[in-house]
Design an enzyme around this catalytic site. Structure first.
Site, PDB file in Angstrom:
ATOM      1  N   GLU A  76     -15.457 -51.360 -53.269  1.00  0.00           N
ATOM      2  CA  GLU A  76     -14.242 -52.105 -52.939  1.00  0.00           C
ATOM      3  C   GLU A  76     -14.116 -53.255 -53.930  1.00  0.00           C
ATOM      4  O   GLU A  76     -14.978 -54.131 -54.003  1.00  0.00           O
ATOM      5  CB  GLU A  76     -14.330 -52.661 -51.519  1.00  0.00           C
ATOM      6  CG  GLU A  76     -13.186 -53.576 -51.149  1.00  0.00           C
ATOM      7  CD  GLU A  76     -13.393 -54.250 -49.801  1.00  0.00           C
ATOM      8  OE1 GLU A  76     -12.758 -55.284 -49.573  1.00  0.00           O
ATOM      9  OE2 GLU A  76     -14.193 -53.747 -48.980  1.00  0.00           O
TER      10      GLU A  76
ATOM     11  N   HIS B 207     -27.665 -55.340 -58.505  1.00  0.00           N
ATOM     12  CA  HIS B 207     -26.851 -54.439 -59.312  1.00  0.00           C
ATOM     13  C   HIS B 207     -26.396 -53.246 -58.485  1.00  0.00           C
ATOM     14  O   HIS B 207     -26.937 -52.971 -57.426  1.00  0.00           O
ATOM     15  CB  HIS B 207     -27.628 -53.949 -60.540  1.00  0.00           C
ATOM     16  CG  HIS B 207     -28.876 -53.197 -60.191  1.00  0.00           C
ATOM     17  ND1 HIS B 207     -30.103 -53.803 -60.061  1.00  0.00           N
ATOM     18  CD2 HIS B 207     -29.100 -51.884 -59.925  1.00  0.00           C
ATOM     19  CE1 HIS B 207     -31.009 -52.907 -59.741  1.00  0.00           C
ATOM     20  NE2 HIS B 207     -30.431 -51.733 -59.653  1.00  0.00           N
TER      21      HIS B 207
ATOM     22  N   GLU C  53     -26.716 -50.443 -63.139  1.00  0.00           N
ATOM     23  CA  GLU C  53     -27.846 -49.707 -63.695  1.00  0.00           C
ATOM     24  C   GLU C  53     -27.453 -48.248 -63.815  1.00  0.00           C
ATOM     25  O   GLU C  53     -26.941 -47.647 -62.878  1.00  0.00           O
ATOM     26  CB  GLU C  53     -29.070 -49.831 -62.790  1.00  0.00           C
ATOM     27  CG  GLU C  53     -30.269 -49.072 -63.306  1.00  0.00           C
ATOM     28  CD  GLU C  53     -31.481 -49.160 -62.386  1.00  0.00           C
ATOM     29  OE1 GLU C  53     -32.572 -48.817 -62.843  1.00  0.00           O
ATOM     30  OE2 GLU C  53     -31.325 -49.556 -61.206  1.00  0.00           O
TER      31      GLU C  53
END
Length: 137
Positions: free
Chosen positions: A62, A81, A129
């Site tokens: 979102e 992350h 990542e």
């Protein structure tokens, strides 16, 4: 039956400075689909949901844009992350770099493992990542 049954990870929300630039990054560079975009005039914000599959079955992101915001958000020290699995992490990173993505940690093996990873940044500086799926099997 475990205590977690009946729960499902639905989405991760991040605040963005420029919604159109963020949508372009996640859809064009990372291949997600814009699933929906909703304006909330009473709250002066817009939510856009992006992902690789429908919200009913997949975890999505979102993107929240607060109207009138002129400064980037502080990312804080608690957020780590997002992680995405990719095939051929080296080719993916080469293509992302060619398209202007920031790659602060180029692809390569983890320091204490064999999985190949990389880190990229979205337009607001959130770390993503990339994990090489082909080296995990």
């Amino acid at each position: 039956m475990s205590a977690a049954s009946g729960f499902r990870n639905m989405h991760t929300m991040i605040r963005v400075l420029d919604l159109d630039i963020s949508i372009k990054f996640y859809t064009e560079l990372l291949g997600m689909t814009l699933l929906r975009r909703d304006d909330y005039p009473g709250g002066k914000f817009t939510n856009a949901f992006v992902g690789y599959g429908p919200e009913e079955t997949d975890t999505v992101i979102e993107l929240t844009y607060n109207w009138g915001r002129e400064e980037r958000y502080e990312l804080g020290t608690g957020f780590g992350h997002l992680a995405l699995g990719v095939q051929d992490i080296y080719a993916v990173c080469a293509e992302l770099e060619k398209q202007g993505a920031r790659i602060p940690r180029p692809p390569g093996p983890m320091l204490h493992g064999t999985t190949h990873i990389a880190f990229i940044e979205d337009p607001d500086g959130y770390k993503i990542e990339l994990i090489g799926l082909d080296a995990m099997s």
